[in-house]
Design an enzyme around this catalytic site. Structure first.
Site, PDB file in Angstrom:
ATOM      1  N   LYS A   1       0.867  -1.197   0.000  1.00 60.03           N
ATOM      2  CA  LYS A   1       0.000   0.000   0.000  1.00 60.03           C
ATOM      3  C   LYS A   1       0.896   1.238   0.000  1.00 60.03           C
ATOM      4  O   LYS A   1       1.857   1.302   0.781  1.00 60.03           O
ATOM      5  CB  LYS A   1      -0.900  -0.032   1.237  1.00 60.03           C
ATOM      6  CG  LYS A   1      -1.865   1.128   1.364  1.00 60.03           C
ATOM      7  CD  LYS A   1      -2.748   0.962   2.605  1.00 60.03           C
ATOM      8  CE  LYS A   1      -3.741   2.093   2.773  1.00 60.03           C
ATOM      9  NZ  LYS A   1      -4.643   1.891   3.936  1.00 60.03           N
TER      10      LYS A   1
ATOM     11  N   SER B   1      -9.519   2.016   3.244  1.00 59.13           N
ATOM     12  CA  SER B   1      -8.707   2.721   2.290  1.00 59.13           C
ATOM     13  C   SER B   1      -7.715   1.831   1.524  1.00 59.13           C
ATOM     14  O   SER B   1      -7.137   2.278   0.533  1.00 59.13           O
ATOM     15  CB  SER B   1      -7.896   3.814   2.999  1.00 59.13           C
ATOM     16  OG  SER B   1      -7.000   3.244   3.940  1.00 59.13           O
TER      17      SER B   1
ATOM     18  N   SER C   1      -9.734   0.003   7.501  1.00 60.19           N
ATOM     19  CA  SER C   1      -9.190   0.128   6.143  1.00 60.19           C
ATOM     20  C   SER C   1      -8.527  -1.124   5.582  1.00 60.19           C
ATOM     21  O   SER C   1      -8.216  -1.173   4.391  1.00 60.19           O
ATOM     22  CB  SER C   1      -8.183   1.277   6.085  1.00 60.19           C
ATOM     23  OG  SER C   1      -8.845   2.508   6.056  1.00 60.19           O
TER      24      SER C   1
END
Lengths: 60, 465
Positions: B80, B155, B179
């Site tokens: 990420k 997210s 997330s």
């Protein structure tokens, strides 16, 4: 259910917090943000007269 | 190698070691898929193919020479893009970032390299791990492979999407209010938010210091345990890092769960967020599945979810604003509208309110400690609603409000999102299991027992087979 804080007061608070540029450019966003977080804060309980210090280092 | 892109970490490792699969061939296959398929998915912000292939060759060479670094040896892991990889700028999927390449790997990336894993691309996210999906940023938001018009969750959206689309076998996510578990749930993969402090966060851009967690995302539960085993561990330079010894988190997978106790917080999705019908039915089906496996499932009421969720959100907004205040004051237009609005909310939380939240947090953590001390795990929905359209702002906001994940960021307990079938539209269903601090192995045992009794993983998104 309390009355929502007036937009003019929210934007004044935003300026005090240094967000003058956002208050000029994105006033609707700030009003939504302030009213949204106010709704969350109303859900947060007050632990009252309990000897709880906020943890500086949160340990589960 | 036909369909190698759907193999588990465990199976890839077996084939590497038997000679049935070569790391370079496997990685080349994934690179081809990213080049062919990611244009419509948007899961990757960057992929350095040459570096990944060089890492694959190094992994193969080590295996040839008898150097075996364990289950992650030669396994590509997506990162990420709020996690630093040396040599790459960490963009946070935002215009607001340091354009200079990171000088060092984040703690977790260094751990991955030591375990022989291959950092495989920087993955899309909601801006600064909070604001999304956004269409006003330089890169578009990641899409859901099961329905490209549907919300993939966030997210860690690129992580969930890339896994579900078979573009990689493992990815890192971060979780401050759900997330990891959100995109895992909406994309139909497994995602674990570990115990707070279990995985070091040095080199990871913060969203909210006291709530941020780094964790593993994979297609199945055993792989998740293997990835956690590679990234967990004490970081002496991270003051929030737990001083725990290395642990085999997969050690109890396969053991029976008969007699284990599961507290079912059914009221959270029936009373507190009024779940949509198929979500509610899916939760009751999951509870029944645990009963059939011999677990004792008892309904409990942890108290209104809003108390947990709102306390988490107020702390999150406060800490996020503290981090972003200077940029928001100087150049708010550089942010996407969604992140700007959500982070700016923290400007309206007073110090007194923030401290009230921290004190409330202590009482809520104690309450959850008692529940999780009396049961092996807590079962609850991840959200009351299924994925909405990715471009429907009002529906996205409702989806955020129907999330049931932030409680465990607030209390620091580990929680895993487990795939639980599909709804009538063919979109994934999912549930959460949480357990006492430092008992991730127990979560994996329960989740794997459920997974083994079903065959959800056999179904793949039609556009990405």
């Amino acid at each position: 259910m309390s009355e929502p804080e007036p937009a003019t007061e929210i934007l004044a608070r935003a300026r005090q917090a240094g967000l003058a540029r956002s208050a000029d450019l994105y006033p609707d966003e700030l009003v939504r943000a302030a009213r949204g977080i106010a709704a969350h804060l109303r859900n947060v309980p007050d632990p009252g007269d309990v000897a709880l210090e906020p943890a500086h280092r949160f340990v589960p | 190698m036909t369909d190698a892109h759907w193999l588990s970490i465990a199976e890839i490792g077996r084939r590497y070691r038997s000679g049935a699969l070569h790391p370079r061939a496997y990685v080349e296959g994934l690179i081809d898929r990213v080049r062919t398929l990611d244009g419509k998915l948007g899961a990757f912000l960057k992929l350095d193919a040459a570096a990944a292939l060089a890492d694959a060759d190094r992994a193969a060479g080590e295996l040839r020479e008898g150097v075996d670094r364990g289950p992650l040896h030669g396994i590509p892991v997506g990162i990420k893009d709020i996690v630093a990889v040396a040599g790459d700028a960490t963009t946070a999927h935002s215009r607001v970032h340091d354009p200079n390449p990171a000088r060092a790997d984040a703690f977790v990336v260094a751990k991955l390299r030591k375990a022989g894993a291959i950092p495989f691309g920087k993955l899309a996210l909601h801006e600064h791990a909070i604001g999304g999906p956004s269409f006003d940023l330089p890169a578009p938001p990641a899409r859901n492979p099961w329905d490209l018009a549907a919300m993939p969750g966030g997210s860690s959206s690129g992580s969930g999407a890339a896994l579900a689309a078979g573009l990689l076998p493992a990815a890192l996510g971060t979780d401050t209010g759900g997330s990891i578990r959100g995109p895992a749930g909406f994309c139909g993969v497994a995602g674990l938010k570990p115990t707070y402090g279990r995985v070091g966060r040095r080199g990871v851009l913060p969203l909210a210091w006291s709530l941020d967690h780094v964790g593993p995302m994979t297609r199945d539960v055993r792989d998740n345990a293997l990835l956690l085993g590679a990234i967990a561990g004490h970081d002496p330079h991270d003051p929030t890092s737990l001083a725990d010894a290395d642990e085999d988190f997969a050690r109890d997978i396969g053991k029976p769960i008969a007699g284990m106790t599961v507290a079912y917080a059914r009221v959270w999705h029936t009373r507190d967020v009024a779940a949509e019908r198929e979500t509610a039915a899916g939760m009751d089906a999951a509870a029944e599945a645990f009963r059939r496996l011999g677990a004792k499932v008892v309904e409990i009421d942890p108290g209104p979810f809003a108390v947990y969720g709102s306390t988490n959100w107020a702390i999150l907004a406060s800490e996020a604003f503290a981090i972003h205040a200077a940029d928001l004051r100087a150049r708010p237009e550089a942010y996407g509208a969604r992140a700007r609005e959500l982070i700016s909310a923290g400007a309206f939380v007073s110090a007194a309110d923030y401290l009230r939240c921290l004190r409330a947090r202590a009482t809520l953590k104690a309450k959850m400690d008692a529940i999780l001390g009396a049961h092996d795990a807590l079962l609850c929905a991840g959200a009351g609603l299924p994925p909405c359209r990715i471009d429907d702002k009002d529906a996205v906001q409702k989806l955020l409000q129907a999330s049931l994940r932030g409680a465990f960021n607030l209390t620091g307990h580990p929680a895993i999102a487990v795939p639980a079938g599909f709804d009538g539209r063919g979109l994934p269903l999912s549930f959460q299991l949480a357990s006492a601090a430092r008992t991730e192995a127990k979560l994996y045992r329960l989740a794997a027992a459920y997974e083994a009794a079903h065959d959800w993983g056999a179904r793949k998104p039609a556009e990405f087979i």
